[in-house]
Design an enzyme around this catalytic site. Structure first.
Site, PDB file in Angstrom:
ATOM      1  N   SER A 119       0.827  -1.213   0.000  1.00 49.46           N
ATOM      2  CA  SER A 119       0.000   0.000   0.000  1.00 49.46           C
ATOM      3  C   SER A 119       0.852   1.250   0.000  1.00 49.46           C
ATOM      4  CB  SER A 119      -0.835   0.093   1.279  1.00 49.46           C
ATOM      5  OG  SER A 119      -1.590  -1.024   1.489  1.00 49.46           O
ATOM      6  N   HIS A 140      -1.330  -3.012  -7.011  1.00 48.56           N
ATOM      7  CA  HIS A 140      -1.979  -2.596  -5.764  1.00 48.56           C
ATOM      8  C   HIS A 140      -3.491  -2.675  -5.898  1.00 48.56           C
ATOM      9  CE1 HIS A 140      -2.942   0.735  -2.669  1.00 48.56           C
ATOM     10  NE2 HIS A 140      -2.897  -0.441  -2.083  1.00 48.56           N
ATOM     11  N   GLU A 152      -3.784  -0.433  -9.146  1.00 51.47           N
ATOM     12  CA  GLU A 152      -2.701   0.447  -9.582  1.00 51.47           C
ATOM     13  C   GLU A 152      -1.530  -0.445 -10.019  1.00 51.47           C
ATOM     14  OE1 GLU A 152      -3.506   4.231  -6.580  1.00 51.47           O
ATOM     15  OE2 GLU A 152      -2.210   2.603  -5.914  1.00 51.47           O
ATOM     16  N   ASN A 190      -3.750   6.198  -2.369  1.00 50.24           N
ATOM     17  CA  ASN A 190      -3.387   6.384  -0.964  1.00 50.24           C
ATOM     18  C   ASN A 190      -2.711   7.730  -0.700  1.00 50.24           C
ATOM     19  OD1 ASN A 190      -4.553   4.125   0.090  1.00 50.24           O
ATOM     20  ND2 ASN A 190      -2.711   2.866   0.013  1.00 50.24           N
TER      21      ASN A 190
HETATM   22  N1  3HC Z   1     -14.544 -10.426  -0.125  1.00 49.22           N
HETATM   23  C1  3HC Z   1     -15.338 -11.033  -1.001  1.00 49.22           C
HETATM   24  N2  3HC Z   1     -16.634 -10.748  -1.135  1.00 49.22           N
HETATM   25  C2  3HC Z   1     -17.155  -9.819  -0.315  1.00 49.22           C
HETATM   26  C3  3HC Z   1     -16.381  -9.150   0.641  1.00 49.22           C
HETATM   27  C4  3HC Z   1     -15.017  -9.484   0.704  1.00 49.22           C
HETATM   28  N3  3HC Z   1     -14.183  -8.876   1.561  1.00 49.22           N
HETATM   29  N4  3HC Z   1     -17.151  -8.294   1.304  1.00 49.22           N
HETATM   30  C5  3HC Z   1     -18.383  -8.419   0.801  1.00 49.22           C
HETATM   31  N5  3HC Z   1     -18.381  -9.332  -0.199  1.00 49.22           N
HETATM   32  C6  3HC Z   1     -19.479  -9.783  -1.037  1.00 49.22           C
HETATM   33  C7  3HC Z   1     -20.545 -10.358  -0.191  1.00 49.22           C
HETATM   34  O1  3HC Z   1     -20.927 -11.601  -0.709  1.00 49.22           O
HETATM   35  C8  3HC Z   1     -21.661  -9.344  -0.277  1.00 49.22           C
HETATM   36  O2  3HC Z   1     -22.914  -9.896  -0.381  1.00 49.22           O
HETATM   37  P1  3HC Z   1     -23.701 -10.534   0.906  1.00 49.22           P
HETATM   38  O3  3HC Z   1     -23.518  -9.577   2.075  1.00 49.22           O
HETATM   39  O4  3HC Z   1     -25.077 -10.622   0.393  1.00 49.22           O
HETATM   40  O5  3HC Z   1     -23.057 -11.870   1.136  1.00 49.22           O
HETATM   41  C9  3HC Z   1     -21.391  -8.647  -1.588  1.00 49.22           C
HETATM   42  O6  3HC Z   1     -19.982  -8.666  -1.745  1.00 49.22           O
HETATM   43  C10 3HC Z   1     -21.852  -7.216  -1.639  1.00 49.22           C
HETATM   44  O7  3HC Z   1     -21.445  -6.591  -0.437  1.00 49.22           O
HETATM   45  P2  3HC Z   1     -22.118  -5.268   0.054  1.00 49.22           P
HETATM   46  O8  3HC Z   1     -23.607  -5.403   0.016  1.00 49.22           O
HETATM   47  O9  3HC Z   1     -21.469  -4.846   1.318  1.00 49.22           O
HETATM   48  O10 3HC Z   1     -21.720  -4.307  -1.161  1.00 49.22           O
HETATM   49  P3  3HC Z   1     -22.005  -2.800  -1.335  1.00 49.22           P
HETATM   50  O11 3HC Z   1     -22.756  -2.633  -2.598  1.00 49.22           O
HETATM   51  O12 3HC Z   1     -22.579  -2.214  -0.097  1.00 49.22           O
HETATM   52  O13 3HC Z   1     -20.552  -2.197  -1.592  1.00 49.22           O
HETATM   53  C11 3HC Z   1     -18.317  -1.648  -1.091  1.00 49.22           C
HETATM   54  C12 3HC Z   1     -19.522  -2.458  -0.691  1.00 49.22           C
HETATM   55  C13 3HC Z   1     -17.926  -1.938  -2.549  1.00 49.22           C
HETATM   56  C14 3HC Z   1     -17.171  -2.091  -0.186  1.00 49.22           C
HETATM   57  C15 3HC Z   1     -18.632  -0.142  -0.976  1.00 49.22           C
HETATM   58  O14 3HC Z   1     -19.177   0.123   0.283  1.00 49.22           O
HETATM   59  C16 3HC Z   1     -17.412   0.715  -1.182  1.00 49.22           C
HETATM   60  O15 3HC Z   1     -17.027   1.002  -2.292  1.00 49.22           O
HETATM   61  N6  3HC Z   1     -16.767   1.139  -0.066  1.00 49.22           N
HETATM   62  C17 3HC Z   1     -15.519   1.884  -0.111  1.00 49.22           C
HETATM   63  C18 3HC Z   1     -14.371   0.914  -0.063  1.00 49.22           C
HETATM   64  C19 3HC Z   1     -13.056   1.597  -0.259  1.00 49.22           C
HETATM   65  O16 3HC Z   1     -12.927   2.797  -0.344  1.00 49.22           O
HETATM   66  N7  3HC Z   1     -12.001   0.776  -0.324  1.00 49.22           N
HETATM   67  C20 3HC Z   1     -10.663   1.260  -0.475  1.00 49.22           C
HETATM   68  C21 3HC Z   1      -9.996   1.195   0.846  1.00 49.22           C
HETATM   69  S1  3HC Z   1      -8.357   1.832   0.758  1.00 49.22           S
HETATM   70  C22 3HC Z   1      -7.442   0.534   0.270  1.00 49.22           C
HETATM   71  O17 3HC Z   1      -7.882  -0.565   0.103  1.00 49.22           O
HETATM   72  C23 3HC Z   1      -6.011   0.827   0.033  1.00 49.22           C
HETATM   73  C24 3HC Z   1      -5.148  -0.059   0.866  1.00 49.22           C
HETATM   74  O18 3HC Z   1      -3.823   0.163   0.431  1.00 49.22           O
HETATM   75  C25 3HC Z   1      -5.249   0.200   2.348  1.00 49.22           C
END
Ligand code: 3HC
Length: 283
Positions: A119, A140, A152, A190
């Site tokens: 990250s 990434h 990325e 990030n």
């Molecule tokens: N792995 C696999 N499948 C997953 C999962 C996971 N970790 N989490 C959820 N799912 C699946 C599940 O099956 C879920 O369905 P279910 O609850 O009926 O079983 C399905 O995906 C849909 O989940 P949600 O209903 O929670 O989906 P949403 O439509 O609400 O979207 C989201 C969720 C896409 C995470 C959205 O809320 C979002 O975009 N959030 C922002 C996330 C973000 O910004 N991420 C970046 C973080 S920074 C980063 O990663 C950088 C790193 O370097 C730190």
């Protein structure tokens, strides 16, 4: 080069998510964890998410079973010797990653591409642990990897054009969106998101609002898909603090430094979903 078999080292939240995306896209995946039990537990979590897709009509049972059959897990790094691409998703510690890449270089074929999912660490510094840094790139992914479209593709100082091109082609086959970029601290997302999330934590105390209110403000007023406190709990408080510290060390911008409130949470073991408690409590 034709990539058919992908190795994933580290099957935590990110590595398991990457492995899931790869088997769903038709690749054979060898996932490596430190113990057999941890590998099997990760395979179980992946199987669960794919079962949910069947239940929701997004996949057939046959597709699910075929995807699961493409995944093998192992505790032996040597089992990655036949992989065309290896993606590293282990702990965010430079020394651990450098040691792993030196080992992967020894084990893998000379034409295999070696990618890090780091990250906030320098891909160039990781690549420098090998004698063949031209085959090392950053790939990434974002959390949760199966749901977030972006990858990325990071060109380090000595990455070869062929290695970058191979990574870009794989991202396309994974059905993800690639953004190629250079190896600068925090890359693209990030570099922007970490100080933004740190500002969100600072405003909790400055404006004296609760995590619930801040999340409501950012989802309803700024269109975020989830609030910053919910997101920090998802990413992991420890992961965020570590990334902030790494970026602060490189850029020396005050907003990059993790606010004391979140460092205190990390120190207390309030790590978010993974420890069942962060800004919120989880079952
Ligand atoms: N792995 C696999 N499948 C997953 C999962 C996971 N970790 N989490 C959820 N799912 C699946 C599940 O099956 C879920 O369905 P279910 O609850 O009926 O079983 C399905 O995906 C849909 O989940 P949600 O209903 O929670 O989906 P949403 O439509 O609400 O979207 C989201 C969720 C896409 C995470 C959205 O809320 C979002 O975009 N959030 C922002 C996330 C973000 O910004 N991420 C970046 C973080 S920074 C980063 O990663 C950088 C790193 O370097 C730190």
């Amino acid at each position: 080069m034709a990539v058919e078999r992908i190795g994933v080292v580290g099957l935590g939240a990110m590595g398991a998510g990457i492995a899931q995306v790869a088997i769903e896209a038709g690749f054979e995946v060898v996932g490596r964890e430190v113990t057999t039990e941890l590998g099997e537990a990760a395979a179980g979590r992946i199987g669960h998410f794919l079962t949910r897709k069947v239940e929701k009509g997004q996949r057939t049972q046959d597709e699910r079973d075929a995807a699961v059959a493409r995944l093998t897990t192992t505790s032996e790094l040597s089992k990655l010797s036949e992989c065309d691409l290896v993606i590293e998703a282990i702990v965010e510690e430079l020394d651990a990653k450098r040691a792993l890449f030196a080992e992967l270089e020894r084990i893998c074929r000379t034409d295999a591409v070696l990618a890090t999912n780091t990250s906030a660490l320098s891909v160039t510094e990781i690549a420098a642990a090998t004698a063949t840094p031209e085959r090392v790139v950053g790939m990434h992914f974002f959390n949760p990897a199966p749901l977030m479209p972006l990858v990325e593709v990071v060109r380090a100082q000595l990455s070869a054009d062929e290695a970058v091109a191979a990574a870009l082609a794989i991202v396309e086959r994974l059905g993800k969106v690639a953004v190629p970029c250079h190896d600068t601290p925090g890359f693209v997302v990030n570099r922007v998101l970490i100080p933004l999330l740190n500002d969100c934590v600072r405003v909790l105390d400055e404006a004296r609002v609760t995590p619930e209110s801040l999340d409501a403000a950012m989802t309803n007023g700024a269109g975020w898909p989830m609030g910053p406190c919910t997101l920090l709990d998802l990413v992991g408080i420890d992961v965020h603090v570590h990334a902030s510290e790494a970026l602060y060390e490189k850029l020396r911008e005050p907003r990059m430094a993790p606010p004391p409130r979140i460092v205190g949470m990390r120190n207390a073991g309030l790590l978010g979903r993974k420890s069942s408690r962060g800004f919120y409590g989880y079952e």
